[in-house]
Design an enzyme around this catalytic site. Structure first.
Site, short mmCIF file in Angstrom:
data_model
loop_
_atom_site.label_atom_id
_atom_site.label_comp_id
_atom_site.label_asym_id
_atom_site.label_seq_id
_atom_site.Cartn_x
_atom_site.Cartn_y
_atom_site.Cartn_z
N GLU A 125 -23.06 -9.28 10.93
CA GLU A 125 -23.20 -10.34 9.93
C GLU A 125 -21.86 -10.76 9.32
OE1 GLU A 125 -25.13 -10.45 5.52
OE2 GLU A 125 -26.42 -9.73 7.14
N ASP A 126 -20.97 -9.80 9.09
CA ASP A 126 -19.76 -10.08 8.31
C ASP A 126 -18.45 -9.94 9.06
OD1 ASP A 126 -21.30 -10.56 6.06
OD2 ASP A 126 -21.26 -8.47 5.41
#
Length: 709
Positions: A125-126
């Site tokens: 996600e990051d």
């Protein structure tokens, strides 16, 4: 997923915890500071365990002493290098968050695969790490878990991102409950460190936690996470009540006497003299529990601030402890519950009882084995890897998930039919607010798991899906019942299904549908059949798809199908519907009106709906009865209440050779009872004789055709 989390040392809502939990939190803060320092030093030399995961390894080995630690080492190295340079809003290295989440799971006994995925849960996600890379380095299971907790992007989904993320996560949980375990631990750490967020954002996150995450933790049996989440939400959303509760706990702690400790000593003496090996502990109530007890009991006394926990080795010892306590101390019988013989739907097992002192103080006692206690605290997490290969695995290699409970299966079923994110989101919150499950039995020996408050309508859709549109009635424990009947735990339910392929649900069923699966199925049918629902002002007010008399069910919708009216004047071949308001049968004088969809509804000429439509300028259409004499009719019998009246009426109807499609008995009012029958007559000409036979039943003072506006 967690970039908004903040420094636990930053001023904000104080985490409201009982003393034992407070000690855990203090240790967690120290660990986080140590994690920050260790993370700044970077990963350890190749092949050696990094110092930063030493505390995770220690907790993991306490539950799994023979675990292979190499996946954890490699996962930490990838996570640390991927998140390097990223900081939390608190200013700490971002890697401290996945480390803290993994520590929570390790302390609860999660197995290695879950911990590996937890360390990596924010990388896709990051950071630039991809799911393919995760699969290549750690295998398909870890990839699946990481994907399951990865949020959908707002840039792609807009306002629907949050509900659609939860939908995705729940679907993933349906195949592997470890997905939700990671999400719960992630939310707990973020709630612990929510202090620097704006108050309105704190409130928004707390409400989602309250409405969705806490109920999911309860359903998965993870009480250790659930109780702390409850306290953290309590502090944010109800600060004044939280502060009052904190003061109550502080005042009790300052008291010179310790009632629970004294009672615990008494229990130890009783069990020692009975030669029962047991560990007796005091479990302080968490803040929300104290708040609930204070609202229930008013002024609290020393024993109200905690409960006694008795841990033994075997199931039989639990009952031995219970017997000794009830023999040697004063039991409060009304407080006894046996969740060992009948476990809760979330795996929880324990005996609950209470004992009273001479001064009137009552101490609640929980009795369970050490294994039951582990499951009570950690729920599905305590089961380890439910998908580990074993000798009893299916030959085709398909995974069988023993942790997938009925509530999750139902949730997954209805979410597929939720038409949009808003409907899904609101329905999910409603579904999760139903916090108790019942089991009802089918005549074939099967069972249905339903939420408390479910009705026969819900049972029909749980068993038959959208085929439940054809349900025409039910028997509960062998007796005819309305579809609105609320079911109780242990009831036996037989659902009566019609044979008409065009059967349709009633809008009124929505009033009795308690489960999302039932409501969504009914709403979808009504939305796609506007002509049948009478929603337009151009429709016939007497031609609604619902039954002419409720609270029965869709069986009466069959009354509206033509069983003898034909060759409509000026419209040969048109579809015909018999009006539910007056249920015309041969040889009634009839008339018709054209409604939406090209359907002609047929009424008795004296029906009130006919006068209403004429007054609005609606043109009548000539109709006549055809040669078919079979018909369905709704009759209402008014009677004085007496024993066996329903049986006598049913016998009189059967003696006339008439089939009872459904029967409803309304609650008695002033000694009088109203019975409503939907009947199938082989010959309409036999109707007068049938009504006379029903009037001849003692106690019956009137029988008439159903008449409704």
């Amino acid at each position: 997923m967690s970039a908004e989390a903040t420094n636990p040392a930053t001023p904000g809502p104080v985490a409201p915890t009982a003393p034992a939990t407070a000690r855990r939190k203090s240790r967690a803060r120290i660990d986080l500071r140590r994690l920050g320092r260790a993370a700044l030093l970077g990963p350890a030399a190749r092949g050696r365990l990094p110092d930063a995961i030493g505390h995770v390894v220690e907790a993991h080995r306490a539950h799994h002493p023979d675990a292979d630690l190499e996946p954890l080492r490699r996962a930490y190295v990838l996570a640390e290098s991927s998140h390097r340079g990223q900081m939390r809003k608190s200013g700490e290295p971002y890697i401290t968050h996945p480390l803290a989440v993994t520590l929570i799971l390790a302390e609860l006994g999660a197995e290695t695969t879950t911990l590996t995925a937890s360390l990596l849960h924010d990388t896709v996600e990051d950071t630039d790490v991809t799911l393919d890379q995760v699969r290549e380095q750690f295998g398909e299971e870890v990839r699946y878990l990481v994907d399951g907790v990865t949020k959908l992007e707002k840039v792609d989904y807009g306002a629907a991102a949050e509900p659609e993320t939860f939908r995705k996560m729940l679907v993933a949980t349906g195949s592997d409950v470890r997905v939700m375990s990671i999400k719960l631990a992630d939310r707990l750490h973020n709630m612990r460190t929510l202090g620097v967020m704006r108050p309105e954002k704190q409130a928004r996150i707390a409400k989602v936690t309250r409405d969705v995450l806490i109920p999911l933790a309860e359903r998965l049996g993870v009480q250790a996470l659930k109780t702390e989440l409850e306290d953290l939400v309590f502090a944010i959303l109800h600060p004044e009540e939280y502060e009052h509760t904190r003061e109550l706990i502080a005042r009790n702690a300052a008291r010179p006497d310790d009632t629970l400790a004294e009672i615990a000593d008494q229990v130890r003496v009783v069990l020692r003299e009975a030669d029962i090996q047991a560990e007796v502990l005091i479990r302080p109530r968490h803040f929300v529990s104290v708040h609930r007890v204070s609202r229930k009991r008013g002024e609290l006394r020393g024993a109200d601030f905690g409960r006694l926990l008795v841990l033994v080795g075997e199931d039989a010892d639990c009952y031995g402890v219970l017997g000794e306590l009830h023999t040697c101390m004063t039991p409060v019988v009304s407080e006894f519950k046996d969740f060992i013989a009948v476990p809760k739907f979330n795996l929880y097992q324990s005996l609950h009882t209470a004992v009273a002192r001479g001064d009137g103080q009552v101490a609640e006692v929980l009795i369970r084995t050490h294994q039951m206690h582990k499951v009570a605290e950690a729920g599905v997490i305590a089961l380890g890897n439910p998908y580990a290969p074993g000798s009893d695995d299916p030959a085709d290699g398909e995974r069988a998930d023993p942790t997938r409970p009925g509530w999750l299966s139902r949730l997954l079923d209805w979410q597929r039919a939720a038409p949009d994110p808003d409907t899904f989101w609101s329905t999910l919150r409603e579904d999760l607010a139903q916090d108790r499950e019942i089991t009802v039995f089918r005549p074939d020996g099967g069972t249905l798991g339903l939420p408390e408050g479910a009705t026969c309508v819900d049972a029909a859709y749980a068993q038959y899906g959208e085929d439940a549109h054809a349900c025409i009635g039910a028997r509960v424990n062998g007796r005819l019942a309305t579809l609105s009947t609320v079911l109780r735990d242990g009831d036996t339910v037989q659902l009566l299904m019609g044979q008409d392929p065009a059967s349709e649900p009633s809008r009124e069923w929505l009033e009795h549908a308690h489960t999302p699966a039932a409501r969504i199925a009914i709403q979808r049918w009504l939305a796609t059949h506007p002509a049948e629902t009478g929603e337009s002002e151009d429709d016939d007010p007497g031609a609604a798809s619902g039954p002419p008399v409720r609270p029965v069910a869709a069986e009466d919708a069959l009354d509206t199908r033509s069983r003898g009216a034909e060759v409509l004047v000026d419209r040969p071949g048109a579809s015909v519907r018999l009006a539910g308001c007056c249920t015309p049968v041969p040889p009634d004088e009839i008339t018709g009106f054209l409604v939406r969809g090209g359907v002609v509804t047929v009424h008795r000429v004296q029906c009130a709906a006919v006068a209403d439509m004429k007054s609005r300028g609606r043109a009548e259409m000539g109709v006549r009865w055809g040669e078919t004499t079979e018909c369905r009719v709704t009759l209402v019998a008014e009677s004085f209440g007496r024993p066996h009246l329903l049986a006598d009426l049913t016998e009189a109807i059967a003696t006339e050779g008439v089939e009872i499609v459904s029967a409803t008995v309304e609650p008695p009012s002033q000694g009088r009872v109203r019975h409503t029958y939907s009947l199938q007559l082989p010959d309409a000409a036999h109707l007068p004789a049938l009504m006379r036979a029903m009037r001849d039943v003692p106690g019956v003072y009137d029988v008439d055709r159903a008449q409704h506006q």
